[in-house]
Design a protein around this motif. Structure first.
Motif, PDB file in Angstrom:
ATOM      1  N   SER A   1      11.436   4.444  12.085  1.00  0.00           N
ATOM      2  CA  SER A   1      11.394   3.424  11.028  1.00  0.00           C
ATOM      3  C   SER A   1      10.107   2.623  11.141  1.00  0.00           C
ATOM      4  O   SER A   1       9.460   2.328  10.132  1.00  0.00           O
ATOM      5  CB  SER A   1      12.586   2.460  11.160  1.00  0.00           C
ATOM      6  OG  SER A   1      13.787   3.163  11.132  1.00  0.00           O
ATOM      7  N   GLY A   2       9.755   2.280  12.374  1.00  0.00           N
ATOM      8  CA  GLY A   2       8.531   1.508  12.599  1.00  0.00           C
ATOM      9  C   GLY A   2       7.307   2.273  12.149  1.00  0.00           C
ATOM     10  O   GLY A   2       6.440   1.731  11.453  1.00  0.00           O
ATOM     11  N   ILE A   3       7.259   3.543  12.514  1.00  0.00           N
ATOM     12  CA  ILE A   3       6.091   4.360  12.153  1.00  0.00           C
ATOM     13  C   ILE A   3       6.014   4.499  10.634  1.00  0.00           C
ATOM     14  O   ILE A   3       4.964   4.324  10.028  1.00  0.00           O
ATOM     15  CB  ILE A   3       6.163   5.747  12.821  1.00  0.00           C
ATOM     16  CG1 ILE A   3       6.119   5.610  14.341  1.00  0.00           C
ATOM     17  CG2 ILE A   3       5.016   6.639  12.346  1.00  0.00           C
ATOM     18  CD1 ILE A   3       6.443   6.891  15.075  1.00  0.00           C
ATOM     19  N   ALA A   4       7.165   4.799  10.028  1.00  0.00           N
ATOM     20  CA  ALA A   4       7.180   5.016   8.575  1.00  0.00           C
ATOM     21  C   ALA A   4       6.750   3.764   7.824  1.00  0.00           C
ATOM     22  O   ALA A   4       6.143   3.850   6.758  1.00  0.00           O
ATOM     23  CB  ALA A   4       8.576   5.452   8.131  1.00  0.00           C
ATOM     24  N   ARG A   5       7.076   2.587   8.378  1.00  0.00           N
ATOM     25  CA  ARG A   5       6.711   1.349   7.676  1.00  0.00           C
ATOM     26  C   ARG A   5       5.281   0.924   7.974  1.00  0.00           C
ATOM     27  O   ARG A   5       4.577   0.436   7.093  1.00  0.00           O
ATOM     28  CB  ARG A   5       7.669   0.233   8.075  1.00  0.00           C
ATOM     29  CG  ARG A   5       9.036   0.487   7.483  1.00  0.00           C
ATOM     30  CD  ARG A   5       9.928  -0.697   7.644  1.00  0.00           C
ATOM     31  NE  ARG A   5      11.228  -0.392   7.068  1.00  0.00           N
ATOM     32  CZ  ARG A   5      11.973  -1.288   6.455  1.00  0.00           C
ATOM     33  NH1 ARG A   5      11.553  -2.517   6.333  1.00  0.00           N
ATOM     34  NH2 ARG A   5      13.136  -0.939   5.966  1.00  0.00           N
TER      35      ARG A   5
END
Lengths: 75, 489
Positions: B88-92
């Motif tokens: 989620s962190g990477i995608a955001r």
């Protein structure tokens, strides 16, 4: 008139095969069989026993190793 | 002349240099393992879709932890079960990346289930590949959340009993019931036909990723012949005859076409911008960065404990002291310790000031200064006060303490002074005023004295930067407290 049919063959790298038998089971023409010899890492490996490959790729997709087995087309 | 029809994908490295040992061409999996089949499908899809450079493949804990040996794409290894959270962190943080989370049933279904289900529910732009083999394979075949009823494993030698261990976790069915996920399918890595269906599903999942459709889940029923103690044929038979009865294969949800491409709010990562958002009114120090107080006292660490009722402003008091010291270029830590009872119970905070690095931010012994604002705090923390330590307490609610001669004790009726000013909540600033007088020798040197009060003022303004209305009252309370304690000397 002759229909020129495509010709295919399977190549197996003996040292990369782990003898799991998946390709043998997957092949619709039963052209693969597990041999009795052991490879460098101690696994029995698959051999091509009949020259009737239709190039369907079932063995390739069933094989869990990236390059133990490849299907070639003669051109 | 021969042409390669089916062969190694360039989604894989040519030689697996990262793999330790002599074997560099094949994978570390046991003979007949389903991971290898899925790896090949994934490598082929990455190559054909030409997304290798943008893909971040998150390796789980489990047999497939070594994906970075094999895949020629971005990758990261994360703690057990945390793949969807990190993803989620990477995608955001980087919306241009394609995040693929590769997880087993122990990783996803057990330790990481909450991370997974929350990411699914948020509709993060990622695709999760869930490899289900009905046991914990890597550790030798223990019972997993997905183990079938009656299935014998190392840790369920009598077979899984649904009455005690519950029924297998149906992940696809659970996720399909949520609104956010756009695509959910279960496949099996057994026969050629099933593998081809898996290939199609995987491709669909990656297409969704590329089109920013949100969260896709593809489950793969995968054989673990070695740990199921079966031949490859038997393992496939086990999947097709037993697992598929409980985990039917097929598409559970596909609403990707109805959903618009998502765009999450982009985060703010530039340090100065983050600081501006967190501390909009941060005062700058009146001292230059090079200012150092030469006082002997500050060659050592000062350890301060503030304690009182929750709601008395104990934490703010500690923060004001810490701010004051920060503005004078000390290294500071401020560590709050809330009781479970936020209001009415006891609260305390530890403040450590140092010219060097602060060792531990916890003050639980050898306290140099104790500020006690209620009786229980006094009783609890007085024994921790160091020899020759300073005690400052609110005399309007605390009995005169009985402590040894060496301690310097100051009592000030802070609560009463605060009441007189019209707000009992400013008692902490009264205490701070008293403290500024008591500690003047600790902090001051030569002409520095002139702006000592100013430093405290700055600390108060800083502390209440978001509540401007009460700054003046607190400043007033500060000088009242200072005046009150001056009369004691």
């Amino acid at each position: 008139m002759t229909v020129k049919s495509k010709k295919f063959t399977v190549k197996i790298i003996a040292d990369e095969c782990k003898g799991c038998n998946r390709c043998v089971k997957a092949c619709p023409k039963n052209i693969l069989a597990l041999g009795n010899d052991l490879n460098r890492f101690g696994f029995p490996y698959v051999k091509l026993v009949k020259d009737e490959c239709i190039g369907c790729g079932a063995c390739y997709y069933s094989c869990p190793e990236p390059s133990a087995l490849a299907v070639y087309e003669e051109v | 002349m021969e042409k390669l029809k089916f062969g190694k994908s360039s989604g894989f490295f040519d030689t697996f240099e990262r793999r330790p040992g002599a074997i560099k061409k094949n994978m570390h999996y046991c003979p007949g393992c389903g991971h290898g089949i899925l790896h090949k499908l994934l490598a082929e899809a990455l190559e054909e879709m030409d997304i290798q450079d943008q893909t971040v493949l998150i390796a789980p804990v489990g047999c497939s932890v070594f994906t970075y040996y094999y895949f020629d794409c971005g990758g990261i290894s994360v703690p057990h079960g945390r793949a969807p959270a990190v993803g989620s962190g990477i995608a955001r943080a980087n919306p241009d990346s394609f995040v693929i989370s590769y997880q087993g049933d122990g990783d996803l279904g057990a330790i990481g289930f909450n991370n997974f289900i929350q990411a699914a529910n948020r509709g993060e732009n990622m695709t999760v590949l869930f490899v289900n083999n009905a046991i914990y394979g890597m550790t030798g075949g223990q019972m997993a959340p997905t183990t079938l009823p009656g299935q014998k494993t190392m840790t369920s030698p009598q077979g899984r009993d649904p009455l005690t261990e519950g029924y297998p976790l149906k992940v696809c069915e659970t996720v399909a019931a949520l609104d956010s996920p756009v695509y959910v399918e279960r496949c099996a890595l057994t026969s050629y036909k099933n593998i081809m269906q898996a290939k199609k599903a995987l491709r669909k999942g990656l297409e969704n990723l590329k089109n920013r459709k949100g969260f896709s889940l593809i489950e793969f029923l995968s054989g673990c012949p070695i740990n199921l103690k079966m031949t490859t044929d038997e393992a496939d038979h086990f999947i097709e005859e037993r697992m598929m009865k409980y985990f039917p294969i097929g598409k559970f949800k596909d609403i990707a076409d109805d959903r618009p491409a998502i765009s999450k709010h982009l985060g703010i990562f530039e340090p100065a911008a983050v600081k501006r958002i967190l501390y909009p009114n941060r005062q700058s120090s009146s001292k230059s960065k090079d200012f150092r107080n030469k006082s002997e006292i500050f060659t050592k660490e000062r350890r301060i404990k503030c304690a009182g009722f929750g709601g008395q402003g104990i934490l703010s008091l500690g923060m004001m002291i810490a701010n004051m010291a920060r503005l004078r270029n000390f290294n500071v830590t401020w560590l709050p310790s809330y009781g479970p009872e936020m209001r009415g119970g006891t609260a305390n905070c530890s403040v450590v000031l140092s010219r060097d690095d602060v060792g531990s931010p916890i003050v639980d012994k050898d306290t140099n200064l104790l500020i006690a604002m209620n009786q229980p705090s006094m009783d609890k923390f007085l024994p921790e006060l160091k020899k020759n330590g300073v005690l400052l307490y609110d005399s309007s609610s605390i009995e005169v303490p009985n402590c040894s001669e060496d301690k310097k004790v100051f009592g000030i009726n802070a609560a009463e002074i605060a009441e007189d000013l019209g707000d009992h909540r400013v008692a902490n600033s009264v205490i701070l005023g008293a403290l500024s007088f008591i500690l003047r020798d600790y902090f001051l040197e030569g002409d520095d004295k002139a702006d000592f009060d100013k430093t405290f003022e700055e600390a108060i303004i800083d502390c209440f930067a978001n509540k401007k209305g009460i700054v003046d009252l607190n400043l007033k309370a500060f000088y009242k407290g200072k005046a009150a304690v001056e009369t004691c000397f």
